[in-house]
Design a protein around this motif. Structure first.
Motif, PDB file in Angstrom:
ATOM      1  N   THR A 114       0.738  -1.212  -0.050  1.00 12.71           N
ATOM      2  CA  THR A 114       0.192  -0.008  -0.065  1.00 12.71           C
ATOM      3  C   THR A 114       0.952   1.339   0.020  1.00 12.71           C
ATOM      4  O   THR A 114       0.666   2.295  -0.626  1.00 12.71           O
ATOM      5  N   GLY A 115       1.816   1.043   0.834  1.00 14.15           N
ATOM      6  CA  GLY A 115       2.704   2.509   0.883  1.00 14.15           C
ATOM      7  C   GLY A 115       3.422   2.883  -0.414  1.00 14.15           C
ATOM      8  O   GLY A 115       3.539   3.958  -0.800  1.00 14.15           O
ATOM      9  N   GLU A 116       3.868   1.605  -1.088  1.00 11.70           N
ATOM     10  CA  GLU A 116       4.765   1.892  -2.423  1.00 11.70           C
ATOM     11  C   GLU A 116       3.486   2.302  -3.429  1.00 11.70           C
ATOM     12  O   GLU A 116       3.880   3.430  -4.332  1.00 11.70           O
ATOM     13  N   LEU A 117       2.272   1.882  -3.325  1.00  8.03           N
ATOM     14  CA  LEU A 117       1.352   2.265  -4.455  1.00  8.03           C
ATOM     15  C   LEU A 117       1.042   3.666  -4.225  1.00  8.03           C
ATOM     16  O   LEU A 117       1.073   4.608  -5.268  1.00  8.03           O
ATOM     17  N   LEU A 118       0.788   4.190  -3.022  1.00  6.41           N
ATOM     18  CA  LEU A 118       0.503   5.539  -2.736  1.00  6.41           C
ATOM     19  C   LEU A 118       1.543   6.411  -3.141  1.00  6.41           C
ATOM     20  O   LEU A 118       1.319   7.556  -3.591  1.00  6.41           O
ATOM     21  N   ALA A 130      -5.604   8.603  -2.374  1.00  6.51           N
ATOM     22  CA  ALA A 130      -6.573   8.490  -1.207  1.00  6.51           C
ATOM     23  C   ALA A 130      -6.512   7.059  -0.437  1.00  6.51           C
ATOM     24  O   ALA A 130      -5.988   6.149  -1.059  1.00  6.51           O
ATOM     25  N   LEU A 131      -6.419   6.909   0.821  1.00  5.84           N
ATOM     26  CA  LEU A 131      -6.311   5.574   1.221  1.00  5.84           C
ATOM     27  C   LEU A 131      -7.882   5.141   1.990  1.00  5.84           C
ATOM     28  O   LEU A 131      -8.451   6.173   2.748  1.00  5.84           O
ATOM     29  N   ASP A 132      -8.279   4.307   1.418  1.00  7.37           N
ATOM     30  CA  ASP A 132      -9.776   3.595   2.214  1.00  7.37           C
ATOM     31  C   ASP A 132      -9.493   2.868   2.981  1.00  7.37           C
ATOM     32  O   ASP A 132      -9.183   1.585   2.778  1.00  7.37           O
ATOM     33  N   LEU A 137      -6.141  -1.007  11.381  1.00  7.45           N
ATOM     34  CA  LEU A 137      -4.895  -1.499  11.447  1.00  7.45           C
ATOM     35  C   LEU A 137      -4.097  -0.127  11.245  1.00  7.45           C
ATOM     36  O   LEU A 137      -3.022  -0.113  10.847  1.00  7.45           O
ATOM     37  N   GLY A 138      -4.502   0.951  11.707  1.00  3.04           N
ATOM     38  CA  GLY A 138      -4.053   2.099  11.514  1.00  3.04           C
ATOM     39  C   GLY A 138      -2.606   2.383  12.139  1.00  3.04           C
ATOM     40  O   GLY A 138      -1.894   3.325  11.465  1.00  3.04           O
ATOM     41  N   ALA A 139      -2.345   1.503  13.297  1.00  2.00           N
ATOM     42  CA  ALA A 139      -0.969   1.400  13.689  1.00  2.00           C
ATOM     43  C   ALA A 139       0.092   1.330  12.869  1.00  2.00           C
ATOM     44  O   ALA A 139       1.018   1.387  12.826  1.00  2.00           O
ATOM     45  N   ARG A 140      -0.278   0.393  11.472  1.00  2.00           N
ATOM     46  CA  ARG A 140       0.561  -0.022  10.764  1.00  2.00           C
ATOM     47  C   ARG A 140       0.851   0.923   9.587  1.00  2.00           C
ATOM     48  O   ARG A 140       1.768   0.783   8.769  1.00  2.00           O
ATOM     49  N   ALA A 141       0.034   2.092   9.556  1.00  2.00           N
ATOM     50  CA  ALA A 141       0.360   3.164   8.666  1.00  2.00           C
ATOM     51  C   ALA A 141       1.633   3.789   8.798  1.00  2.00           C
ATOM     52  O   ALA A 141       1.470   4.779  10.042  1.00  2.00           O
ATOM     53  N   THR A 142       2.622   3.982   8.425  1.00  2.00           N
ATOM     54  CA  THR A 142       4.032   4.707   8.707  1.00  2.00           C
ATOM     55  C   THR A 142       3.461   6.061   8.406  1.00  2.00           C
ATOM     56  O   THR A 142       2.628   6.460   7.732  1.00  2.00           O
ATOM     57  N   ASP A 143       4.366   6.796   8.846  1.00  2.00           N
ATOM     58  CA  ASP A 143       4.433   8.400   8.862  1.00  2.00           C
ATOM     59  C   ASP A 143       4.798   8.578   7.265  1.00  2.00           C
ATOM     60  O   ASP A 143       4.110   9.446   6.718  1.00  2.00           O
ATOM     61  N   ALA A 144       5.469   7.915   6.827  1.00  2.91           N
ATOM     62  CA  ALA A 144       5.841   7.983   5.219  1.00  2.91           C
ATOM     63  C   ALA A 144       4.506   7.739   4.413  1.00  2.91           C
ATOM     64  O   ALA A 144       4.205   8.518   3.350  1.00  2.91           O
ATOM     65  N   LEU A 145       3.941   6.670   4.563  1.00  2.00           N
ATOM     66  CA  LEU A 145       2.853   6.183   3.968  1.00  2.00           C
ATOM     67  C   LEU A 145       1.618   7.243   4.202  1.00  2.00           C
ATOM     68  O   LEU A 145       1.088   7.534   3.129  1.00  2.00           O
ATOM     69  N   LEU A 146       1.700   8.022   5.344  1.00  2.00           N
ATOM     70  CA  LEU A 146       0.636   9.081   5.488  1.00  2.00           C
ATOM     71  C   LEU A 146       0.934  10.365   4.815  1.00  2.00           C
ATOM     72  O   LEU A 146       0.191  11.036   4.437  1.00  2.00           O
ATOM     73  N   ARG A 147       2.275  10.556   4.689  1.00  3.32           N
ATOM     74  CA  ARG A 147       2.892  11.818   3.888  1.00  3.32           C
ATOM     75  C   ARG A 147       2.434  11.744   2.470  1.00  3.32           C
ATOM     76  O   ARG A 147       2.100  12.712   1.843  1.00  3.32           O
ATOM     77  N   ASP A 148       2.395  10.257   2.001  1.00  3.99           N
ATOM     78  CA  ASP A 148       2.021  10.109   0.692  1.00  3.99           C
ATOM     79  C   ASP A 148       0.517  10.026   0.207  1.00  3.99           C
ATOM     80  O   ASP A 148       0.205   9.703  -0.825  1.00  3.99           O
ATOM     81  N   THR A 149      -0.292  10.100   1.410  1.00  2.00           N
ATOM     82  CA  THR A 149      -1.633  10.163   1.543  1.00  2.00           C
ATOM     83  C   THR A 149      -2.140  11.489   1.444  1.00  2.00           C
ATOM     84  O   THR A 149      -2.235  12.131   2.608  1.00  2.00           O
TER      85      THR A 149
END
Length: 270
Positions: A114-118, A130-132, A137-149
């Motif tokens: 998911t992180g790479e796709l975003l 957008a992340l649906d 499992l929000g604890a698995r979303a890294t800060d980097a993933l969320l920066r790309d969202t």
């Protein structure tokens, strides 16, 4: 009705990445993809390329895609292949003011993929992302993933903990914790709430979700989604009885009343 869908029937959760570095978005990965589609509706603004990932830790009683619950039922697909497919539609998507959404299932069950796709949708294709997610499992979303969202589509399925557990088979607290984390980051959120007569429509339950969402400060839209039975055929194909087959769909009056509760908390609700 919920007892048959909890306990041993719940899919096991794979171990999360051992370190934040393991979820880096800058290396090619692969994951289990259920399907992809071009969508206009509740998957984010404009026309969007939506990648539906397989696997979900929740077993929602009203789920219209129970065929996405098991990760192994998806197709192992490289991020390169998904990005190449999305890249075919970037000009069309841009004209519509749309973007790309990673959905599921639950995409955070596969946080590296998911992180790479975003990351690549945003930086290589130049698309709004957008992340649906259910947020469980929000604890698995890294800060980097969320920066790309750019936008999080967050399903808050109930405020009342017992109702949430009945609907999903899981506790609500991780979703609320993730929502507060997103608020702290100032990340734009669209909340989705499914109105199910006789299940999630208790006035106190609607008021609880509305008050919580209204107090976050980062929720720009609320979608009140009417319960429907369009996925019943998929339940039958999986040899599972559709648990809510006897419940009615909400009336327009019920939907409008729910919207009014969210609007009373200063939220744009549709």
């Amino acid at each position: 009705m919920a007892a048959a869908l909890t306990g041993s029937d719940l899919p096991p959760l794979p171990a999360p990445p051992a370190t934040p570095a393991a979820a880096a978005t800058h290396r090619t990965s692969s994951g289990f993809l259920h399907s992809w589609d071009l969508s206009t509706g509740v998957d984010g603004p404009g026309t969007r390329f939506v990648a539906f990932l397989s696997g979900c830790p929740l077993t929602c009683l009203y789920c219209h895609n129970p065929d996405t619950w098991r990760m192994r039922d998806g197709t192992r697909t490289s991020a390169d292949d998904v990005i190449a497919e999305a890249g075919k539609y970037t000009r069309f998507i841009a004209v519509s003011g749309g973007g790309a959404t990673v959905s599921g299932g639950e995409p955070l069950l596969q946080p590296v993929f998911t992180g790479e796709l975003l990351h690549r949708m945003k930086h290589e294709l130049g698309l709004h992302t957008a992340l649906d997610t259910s947020g469980f499992l929000g604890a698995r979303a890294t800060d980097a993933l969320l920066r790309d969202t750019d936008l999080v589509l967050l399903d808050i399925k109930s405020w009342d903990p017992d109702t949430y557990k009945k609907v999903t088979g899981r506790p609500v607290q991780p979703t609320l914790d993730f929502a507060r984390r997103l608020a702290g980051l100032g990340k734009e959120v669209h909340v989705r709430f499914v109105l199910v007569p006789g299940l999630t429509d208790a006035p106190a339950n609607i008021e609880g979700v509305a008050a919580f969402a209204g107090g976050l400060g980062n929720v720009s839209r609320v979608d009140i989604l009417p319960f429907h039975k369009l996925g019943e055929a998929k339940w039958r194909a999986l040899a599972k009885p559709f648990p809510l087959r006897r419940l009615p769909t909400p009336t327009l009056g019920q939907l409008n009343a729910a919207r009014a509760v969210f609007q009373a908390h200063g939220l744009y609700a549709v």
